[in-house]
Write a protein that holds these residues in place. Structure first.
Motif, PDB file in Angstrom:
ATOM      1  N   THR A  10     -65.154  81.895  85.729  1.00 22.65           N
ATOM      2  CA  THR A  10     -64.516  83.201  85.657  1.00 22.65           C
ATOM      3  C   THR A  10     -64.300  83.561  84.200  1.00 22.65           C
ATOM      4  O   THR A  10     -63.478  82.951  83.509  1.00 22.65           O
ATOM      5  CB  THR A  10     -63.170  83.204  86.395  1.00 22.65           C
ATOM      6  OG1 THR A  10     -63.369  82.776  87.747  1.00 22.65           O
ATOM      7  CG2 THR A  10     -62.565  84.594  86.391  1.00 22.65           C
ATOM      8  N   VAL A  11     -65.065  84.530  83.728  1.00 19.26           N
ATOM      9  CA  VAL A  11     -64.920  85.048  82.366  1.00 19.26           C
ATOM     10  C   VAL A  11     -64.951  86.558  82.472  1.00 19.26           C
ATOM     11  O   VAL A  11     -65.874  87.117  83.077  1.00 19.26           O
ATOM     12  CB  VAL A  11     -66.054  84.553  81.443  1.00 19.26           C
ATOM     13  CG1 VAL A  11     -65.933  85.177  80.056  1.00 19.26           C
ATOM     14  CG2 VAL A  11     -66.042  83.037  81.354  1.00 19.26           C
ATOM     15  N   GLY A  60     -68.769  87.590  80.593  1.00 17.07           N
ATOM     16  CA  GLY A  60     -68.750  86.951  81.902  1.00 17.07           C
ATOM     17  C   GLY A  60     -69.946  87.339  82.750  1.00 17.07           C
ATOM     18  O   GLY A  60     -70.504  86.524  83.488  1.00 17.07           O
ATOM     19  N   VAL A  65     -68.302  77.588  76.877  1.00 19.60           N
ATOM     20  CA  VAL A  65     -67.008  77.868  77.504  1.00 19.60           C
ATOM     21  C   VAL A  65     -66.390  76.587  78.039  1.00 19.60           C
ATOM     22  O   VAL A  65     -65.194  76.335  77.862  1.00 19.60           O
ATOM     23  CB  VAL A  65     -67.176  78.897  78.636  1.00 19.60           C
ATOM     24  CG1 VAL A  65     -65.853  79.125  79.364  1.00 19.60           C
ATOM     25  CG2 VAL A  65     -67.712  80.214  78.081  1.00 19.60           C
ATOM     26  N   LEU A 119     -62.885  85.898  73.421  1.00 22.84           N
ATOM     27  CA  LEU A 119     -63.068  85.165  74.683  1.00 22.84           C
ATOM     28  C   LEU A 119     -61.832  84.287  74.890  1.00 22.84           C
ATOM     29  O   LEU A 119     -61.900  83.063  74.919  1.00 22.84           O
ATOM     30  CB  LEU A 119     -64.338  84.307  74.610  1.00 22.84           C
ATOM     31  CG  LEU A 119     -65.009  83.958  75.942  1.00 22.84           C
ATOM     32  CD1 LEU A 119     -65.438  85.207  76.679  1.00 22.84           C
ATOM     33  CD2 LEU A 119     -66.212  83.071  75.699  1.00 22.84           C
ATOM     34  N   TYR A 127     -60.366  82.677  80.321  1.00 19.53           N
ATOM     35  CA  TYR A 127     -61.473  82.180  81.135  1.00 19.53           C
ATOM     36  C   TYR A 127     -60.958  81.065  82.036  1.00 19.53           C
ATOM     37  O   TYR A 127     -59.873  80.501  81.823  1.00 19.53           O
ATOM     38  CB  TYR A 127     -62.630  81.664  80.273  1.00 19.53           C
ATOM     39  CG  TYR A 127     -62.226  80.664  79.209  1.00 19.53           C
ATOM     40  CD1 TYR A 127     -62.102  79.306  79.490  1.00 19.53           C
ATOM     41  CD2 TYR A 127     -61.977  81.084  77.903  1.00 19.53           C
ATOM     42  CE1 TYR A 127     -61.734  78.397  78.518  1.00 19.53           C
ATOM     43  CE2 TYR A 127     -61.607  80.179  76.916  1.00 19.53           C
ATOM     44  CZ  TYR A 127     -61.490  78.842  77.227  1.00 19.53           C
ATOM     45  OH  TYR A 127     -61.117  77.940  76.261  1.00 19.53           O
TER      46      TYR A 127
END
Length: 790
Positions: free
Chosen positions: A299-300, A305, A707, A731, A734
């Motif tokens: 999940t981003v 994402g 990530v 970012l 996440y």
């Protein structure tokens, strides 16, 4: 377009090859490019179907030499399905009759949906809707549903479907001087049900037999005819205004490499005959994809994402749980095209760290591919006068060196010697992957058996490659090429190879120290067995210890030298070349076309020294240098990073990834620019046309791992999870799930400074989590919410 779909509106012939790559569907066993079924193979359209591990070797005449190359084979094309009205011309988007065209790649379900409206004149239209799948549940099946609707007319529509064995490998322009005719003995026939046609063939030298069977289903009788290399099915449909008719095409594919079959044609005909209809196939396909996404939850938010989900989709299509049953490696360009000839490079170094924490059974299978070829690597090492395992830079079917002898510079049109086979550091990458997989999975059985055998033989090769230099009082490794790839020789040298590539030497020292550590940790019976089988003695192990501490790492001007003598090379006028050329990523080709060579300059294609900061945490890298008798403080590393940032052209999709990772870990403000380049590398085709030839799998998986491990500082070592999150404002939110040893679905979520870790309920042991300022123990079923320091 949403984060669950990837869409194209309108037809653009110039973009078709790129879209075909992006809309490839696969299941880990085989994949088919997203070409339009009604279009013939030409300069615009290139359908391709590739089975993992299906290679064939041919010899071509190139520049007056006989050159052998092994290629992943383009298999018979199962897609063809075209249509026309009243004996008129066959309808294609290139004919100019399209009034609407839309492609939708459904990422969550592995479906390609296509809508096209054809203008037939006098306000008459034919609307075509297609759904395509390559089944994720049954790896030998694929299906195409075509729905056809008339508007403002009645009439008869002729539909022709085919199974085409007259294909070649012709998807990469610079390979077109090479022989691409891999298939022979093409035969077609009709099954007893008359609705199924089949095709069998074999590869010319590897003698892999291929069987395909296609069943066509529609509300009309099907006629069959056989042409050379093609089986054709025809039907005529009576259409009425507003009424939709459906044609379903189901294909079954087997090769003689498959397990539990007697004959690939018989297996394909039988599987195709008993396959359910499209609706039932779709239901089981969706279930299989749903299970995959649960294991690979990511999940981003925002555009990053959406791109990461696309990357994950293509990784899963190349390396799915079906891969665990195959004898295959990591194809650097996926199963999406013919670039790099489908070979296996070091890209698994960027792929396995992601798989280790989601699909460890796939990682294990990919490492077994390397282990099965261990004897071939021993033979390669002996051919150079050394002991141990020399893994090839490019591997294919049997583990011999598959690196091409010549490569074409498209700018100059010249075929040039290719010396990239001297990138012996691929062995260190394999050893690194063995270690990382076992740390993440807790698979001590593999570490103590096959993993240990590989690690020890790679260590032996490095120790045997090191030559002691009395003047330096250090060991040196000569005649290699590093990850940079631009530099293959010293200026004016008659032989290729460089001395003391820093990345090669430091990773070799790491391999040697890990091998010694492993031997010390093994139970005595197993240690004795391994030592006896490998023929190791005390003197050789002492040599490993010595070499692991004395390998030479060159420096110049207070920074780590890429290799001995790098600091003596000329400086390139970067500004002048950027003004002269729009894109200098492939600076080596530009200079060669000018009659110059990049070997003369301090210029790198991609991260080389900085790869050390990608593989190792700052603490581990400092420790490695201390073991080698060199001090690596923060200032030296910062100067080193700056030095190579200014001298790298980023001629590889991996370069932006590594630079983004290193800069993020160093908390540098410019990290996001390189992270964006890594994210956009394929979707924007930043390498200038190469994306249409296949994805860059290492870069795609690497962005996922950026990530997963890069931003979180996640390490799996000493039986614990170690975390050291770094702030990246672009970012900062996440979450993802991972599998750690016996724990399925450990959930990590970061929301700016709040880190949340949830361990699912199970009978597994607690997890120890270490952060820079504290440690916590989490029982199954517990959640920890930790506020990170500023």
């Amino acid at each position: 377009m949403t984060d669950r779909t990837w869409e194209y509106e309108g037809y653009d012939a110039a973009e078709e090859r790129l879209r075909e790559w992006l809309c490839t569907l696969g299941n880990g066993y085989f994949a088919t490019r997203g070409a339009l079924p009604e279009c013939a193979v030409d300069g615009v359209h290139y359908p391709g179907t590739y089975v993992a591990g299906c290679y064939n070797r041919l010899t071509s005449r190139v520049a007056g030499r006989a050159v052998g190359n092994e290629d992943m084979v383009n298999l018979p094309n199962w897609l063809p399905l075209r249509f026309r009205l009243d004996e008129g011309p066959w309808l294609t988007p290139d004919a100019g009759a399209v009034t609407g065209h839309r492609l939708v790649l459904h990422l969550t379900s592995g479906l390609l949906e296509r809508h096209t409206r054809y203008n037939l004149g006098e306000k008459r239209e034919l609307t075509v809707r297609q759904l395509r799948l390559v089944h994720m549940g049954d790896p030998h099946l694929a299906a195409l549903r075509t729905e056809l609707t008339y508007e403002n007319l009645t009439g008869e529509l002729e539909v022709e479907a085919a199974l085409d064995g007259g294909v070649t490998n012709a998807g990469v322009p610079r390979y077109r001087d090479l022989d691409g005719r891999h298939l022979t003995h093409v035969h077609t026939g009709t099954a007893a049900d008359q609705a199924t046609v089949w095709l069998r063939c074999r590869t010319r030298t590897s003698d892999i037999r291929i069987g395909m069977a296609v069943r066509l289903t529609a509300d009309a009788p099907v006629a069959v005819r056989h042409e050379p290399s093609r089986a054709v099915q025809q039907l005529r449909l009576n259409l009425e205004p507003g009424r939709t008719v459906t044609v379903d095409k189901v294909v079954a594919l087997h090769t003689s490499r498959d397990a539990a079959i007697s004959d690939p044609l018989h297996a394909a005909v039988e599987r195709g005959g008993r396959a359910p209809g499209f609706d039932d196939l779709l239901e089981t396909h969706l279930t299989a994809w749903d299970q995959l996404w649960r294991r690979a939850d990511l999940t981003v938010p925002g555009e990053p994402g959406r791109i990461l989900r696309l990357h994950l989709f293509h990784v899963l299509q190349t390396l799915s749980p079906h891969t665990a049953d195959l004898d295959v490696g990591v194809p650097a360009r996926g199963l999406h095209g013919e670039a790099y000839r489908g070979h296996v490079f070091w890209d698994e170094l960027f792929v396995l760290p992601y798989l280790n924490l989601h699909f460890p059974e796939v990682s294990r299978a990919l490492l077994r591919y390397r282990h099965r070829r261990l004897e071939q690597t021993r033979t390669a090492a002996r051919a150079t006068g050394r002991r141990g395992a020399l893994y090839p830079w490019q591997s294919g079917s049997d583990g011999r060196e598959e690196t091409q002898q010549l490569h074409l510079n498209p700018r100059s049109g010249r075929w040039l010697p290719d010396n990239s086979r001297l990138q012996h550091h691929v062995g260190s990458a394999i050893a690194y992957n063995v270690w990382q997989y076992c740390q993440a999975s807790g698979d001590t059985e593999f570490l103590h058996t096959k993993g240990a055998e590989m690690l020890l033989e790679i260590a032996r090769f490095w120790a045997d490659s090191a030559v002691y230099d009395e003047s330096l009082r250090r060991h040196r490794i000569r005649g290699v090429v590093g990850p940079d790839e631009y530099h293959e020789a010293y200026p004016g040298a008659s032989e290729p190879g460089l001395d003391d590539n820093a990345y090669t030497n430091v990773t070799a020292a790491w391999v040697l120290s890990r091998a010694l550590e492993l031997l010390e940790s093994l139970p005595e019976p197993r240690r004795r067995e391994l030592v006896e089988r490998a023929g190791l003695d005390g003197g050789e192990l002492e040599q490993w210890e010595d070499v692991s501490r004395t390998l030479h790492v060159p420096f110049h001007q207070g920074v780590i030298s890429q290799f001995e003598g790098y600091g003596d090379l000329a400086e390139l006028d970067w500004d002048a070349y950027r003004k002269r050329y729009q894109d200098i990523r492939r600076l080596d080709r530009i200079l060669e076309a000018e009659g110059d060579t990049v070997n003369r300059y301090q210029a790198s294609k991609q991260a080389d020294v900085l790869m050390l900061g990608y593989l190792f945490s700052p603490a581990e890298l400092r420790s490695l240098f201390e073991r080698l008798g060199r001090r690596l403080d923060d200032d030296t590393w910062r100067r080193t990073v700056d030095h190579y940032l200014a001298r790298t052209s980023h001629g590889s999709t991996l370069s932006g990834l590594v630079h983004g990772w290193v800069l993020a870990r160093a908390r540098r403000a410019d990290a996001w620019r390189y992270c964006q380049e890594a994210l956009r590398g394929d979707i924007a085709d930043l390498q200038g046309g190469t994306t249409a030839e296949g994805i860059h799998l290492g870069a795609m998986a690497g962005t996922l791992d950026l990530v997963q491990r890069g931003l979180t500082g996640l390490e799996t070592r000493q039986g614990a999870l170690w975390l050291d999150p770094v702030p990246l404002p672009e970012l900062s939110s996440y979450g993802f799930s991972l599998r750690y040893q016996d724990h399925w679905g450990v959930r990590l979520r970061l929301e700016r400074r709040l880190l949340e870790i949830t361990v699912p309920s199970s009978d597994a042991a607690p997890i120890d989590v270490h952060l820079p300022d504290r440690s916590v123990g989490l029982q199954p079923g517990e959640t920890a919410r930790l506020v990170l320091p500023e």
